[in-house]
Design a protein around this motif. Sequence first.
Motif, PDB file in Angstrom:
ATOM      1  N   UNK A  55       0.838  -1.208   0.000  1.00 25.05           N
ATOM      2  CA  UNK A  55       0.000   0.000   0.000  1.00 25.05           C
ATOM      3  C   UNK A  55       0.873   1.259   0.000  1.00 25.05           C
ATOM      4  N   UNK A  56       1.962   1.225   0.775  1.00 24.15           N
ATOM      5  CA  UNK A  56       2.812   2.425   0.864  1.00 24.15           C
ATOM      6  C   UNK A  56       3.519   2.712  -0.451  1.00 24.15           C
ATOM      7  N   UNK A  57       3.969   1.654  -1.137  1.00 22.32           N
ATOM      8  CA  UNK A  57       4.678   1.890  -2.405  1.00 22.32           C
ATOM      9  C   UNK A  57       3.717   2.172  -3.559  1.00 22.32           C
ATOM     10  N   UNK A  58       2.483   1.650  -3.447  1.00 20.48           N
ATOM     11  CA  UNK A  58       1.475   1.993  -4.460  1.00 20.48           C
ATOM     12  C   UNK A  58       1.302   3.518  -4.440  1.00 20.48           C
ATOM     13  N   UNK A  59       1.155   4.033  -3.227  1.00 20.50           N
ATOM     14  CA  UNK A  59       0.995   5.478  -3.048  1.00 20.50           C
ATOM     15  C   UNK A  59       2.244   6.234  -3.526  1.00 20.50           C
ATOM     16  N   UNK A  60       3.424   5.684  -3.164  1.00 26.83           N
ATOM     17  CA  UNK A  60       4.683   6.357  -3.527  1.00 26.83           C
ATOM     18  C   UNK A  60       4.833   6.419  -5.050  1.00 26.83           C
ATOM     19  N   UNK A  73      10.924  -6.593  -0.831  1.00 30.39           N
ATOM     20  CA  UNK A  73      11.283  -6.458  -2.248  1.00 30.39           C
ATOM     21  C   UNK A  73      10.215  -7.056  -3.184  1.00 30.39           C
ATOM     22  N   UNK A  74       9.658  -8.217  -2.804  1.00 27.38           N
ATOM     23  CA  UNK A  74       8.598  -8.831  -3.634  1.00 27.38           C
ATOM     24  C   UNK A  74       7.373  -7.934  -3.723  1.00 27.38           C
ATOM     25  N   UNK A  75       6.961  -7.376  -2.575  1.00 23.78           N
ATOM     26  CA  UNK A  75       5.759  -6.529  -2.575  1.00 23.78           C
ATOM     27  C   UNK A  75       5.984  -5.280  -3.427  1.00 23.78           C
ATOM     28  N   UNK A  76       7.176  -4.677  -3.282  1.00 22.23           N
ATOM     29  CA  UNK A  76       7.483  -3.470  -4.067  1.00 22.23           C
ATOM     30  C   UNK A  76       7.457  -3.808  -5.566  1.00 22.23           C
ATOM     31  N   UNK A  77       8.099  -4.927  -5.914  1.00 21.94           N
ATOM     32  CA  UNK A  77       8.179  -5.299  -7.335  1.00 21.94           C
ATOM     33  C   UNK A  77       6.797  -5.656  -7.896  1.00 21.94           C
ATOM     34  N   UNK A  78       5.983  -6.316  -7.070  1.00 20.90           N
ATOM     35  CA  UNK A  78       4.647  -6.688  -7.544  1.00 20.90           C
ATOM     36  C   UNK A  78       3.801  -5.437  -7.827  1.00 20.90           C
ATOM     37  N   UNK A  79       3.880  -4.463  -6.933  1.00 19.42           N
ATOM     38  CA  UNK A  79       3.139  -3.211  -7.150  1.00 19.42           C
ATOM     39  C   UNK A  79       3.650  -2.517  -8.415  1.00 19.42           C
ATOM     40  N   UNK A  80       4.976  -2.498  -8.541  1.00 22.86           N
ATOM     41  CA  UNK A  80       5.635  -1.896  -9.717  1.00 22.86           C
ATOM     42  C   UNK A  80       5.119  -2.545 -11.010  1.00 22.86           C
ATOM     43  N   UNK A  81       5.050  -3.875 -11.031  1.00 23.24           N
ATOM     44  CA  UNK A  81       4.585  -4.585 -12.222  1.00 23.24           C
ATOM     45  C   UNK A  81       3.090  -4.342 -12.462  1.00 23.24           C
ATOM     46  N   UNK A  82       2.318  -4.375 -11.359  1.00 23.29           N
ATOM     47  CA  UNK A  82       0.860  -4.165 -11.494  1.00 23.29           C
ATOM     48  C   UNK A  82       0.557  -2.792 -12.083  1.00 23.29           C
ATOM     49  N   UNK A  83       1.427  -1.822 -11.778  1.00 24.94           N
ATOM     50  CA  UNK A  83       1.216  -0.471 -12.327  1.00 24.94           C
ATOM     51  C   UNK A  83       1.847  -0.313 -13.715  1.00 24.94           C
ATOM     52  N   UNK A  84       2.387  -1.407 -14.268  1.00 22.39           N
ATOM     53  CA  UNK A  84       2.943  -1.374 -15.628  1.00 22.39           C
ATOM     54  C   UNK A  84       4.428  -1.080 -15.673  1.00 22.39           C
ATOM     55  N   UNK A  85       5.131  -1.213 -14.545  1.00 23.40           N
ATOM     56  CA  UNK A  85       6.565  -0.909 -14.496  1.00 23.40           C
ATOM     57  C   UNK A  85       7.405  -1.837 -15.363  1.00 23.40           C
ATOM     58  N   UNK A  86       8.399  -1.246 -16.011  1.00 24.06           N
ATOM     59  CA  UNK A  86       9.349  -1.993 -16.850  1.00 24.06           C
ATOM     60  C   UNK A  86      10.747  -1.471 -16.582  1.00 24.06           C
ATOM     61  N   UNK A  87      11.755  -2.288 -16.883  1.00 19.60           N
ATOM     62  CA  UNK A  87      13.137  -1.819 -16.744  1.00 19.60           C
ATOM     63  C   UNK A  87      13.999  -2.808 -15.994  1.00 19.60           C
ATOM     64  N   UNK A  88      14.799  -2.290 -15.062  1.00 16.20           N
ATOM     65  CA  UNK A  88      15.781  -3.123 -14.364  1.00 16.20           C
ATOM     66  C   UNK A  88      15.472  -3.221 -12.878  1.00 16.20           C
ATOM     67  N   UNK A  89      15.618  -4.440 -12.365  1.00 17.42           N
ATOM     68  CA  UNK A  89      15.574  -4.657 -10.916  1.00 17.42           C
ATOM     69  C   UNK A  89      16.938  -5.232 -10.524  1.00 17.42           C
ATOM     70  N   UNK A  90      17.577  -4.584  -9.562  1.00 15.71           N
ATOM     71  CA  UNK A  90      18.882  -5.067  -9.085  1.00 15.71           C
ATOM     72  C   UNK A  90      18.763  -5.357  -7.591  1.00 15.71           C
ATOM     73  N   UNK A  91      19.132  -6.573  -7.215  1.00 15.49           N
ATOM     74  CA  UNK A  91      19.121  -6.923  -5.795  1.00 15.49           C
ATOM     75  C   UNK A  91      20.563  -6.900  -5.287  1.00 15.49           C
TER      76      UNK A  91
END
Length: 237
Positions: free
Chosen positions: A69-74, A115-133
Amino acid sequence: MKALITGAAKRIGHHLTNHLASKGFDVILHVNHSISEGEELLSELRNKYPDQVFKIVQCDLAEWRTVAAQFKQAFEKCGLPDLIIHNASFYLNKSIGVTQEEDMERMMGIHLFSPMMIDKVFREQGGEGNIITILDTAIKTNQSTHGMYLLSKKSLADYTQMIAREWAPAIRANGIAPGPVLPPDGKDAAYFNNVVKNTPLQSQVALSSISDSVEFILKNKNMTGQIIYCDSGQHLT
Ligand SMILES: NC(=O)c1ccc[n+]([C@@H]2O[C@H](COP(=O)([O-])OP(=O)(O)OC[C@H]3O[C@@H](n4cnc5c(N)ncnc54)[C@H](OP(=O)(O)O)[C@@H]3O)[C@@H](O)[C@H]2O)c1
């Protein structure tokens, strides 16, 4: 180009934030406790790069159930990044035998579930690019002095490779496994120098080697699912 860096206010995160800003990135700086350090960095960056956008997001990644929820908002407020660097970490000094339930939840929360929750929100909002752990060269070992920390970092490494498959071609996901860059909290110079001396290259890992690894990942468009051991050869020992 926009990046999100977790644990951005200090040490390796601070260096990576400065580095990406110098390369023209807008940066979303995530912090937990280091709000004043984050704000100081934010104002330095705004002065130095007035045409770029820098924002700060505060969130405790141990509380992983609230993270989506926090990163969706962010992301709605700051826009979606093209690069996410999962850098935030807590080096919990407990072997398996003394690990308690709350340690398990905390370590998995910070290093895998958030990290999973952040990435899932990112993908759900259409995010593309690079993820580095940002991993740890110790993932190659079974040293259990920091047992739950290491288990959660090993899981993060597997997760990196799993999303590299699942989210290709929209996402490239790669990991960087550092060796001794900076002494951990509570350890003195003698301890750290000894760790450094015992790496095959007998050298401390430079902060610039970590940002060079990020650059290599970003430039090499055919690379995904890789883990770069940036560790003076420590994984060989
Ligand atoms: N230092 C090394 O030599 C070394 C070696 C191997 C691997 N690594 C890896 O490299 C990365 C960076 O290392 P580092 O030594 O710079 O890290 P660090 O100083 O131990 O931690 C980085 C940041 O993580 C954030 N963090 C900790 N717990 C959090 C929580 N519950 N919620 C949100 N953020 C939290 C903290 O943010 P706040 O300060 O805002 O609370 C902290 O500043 C880590 O992933 C680490 O595992 C480092």
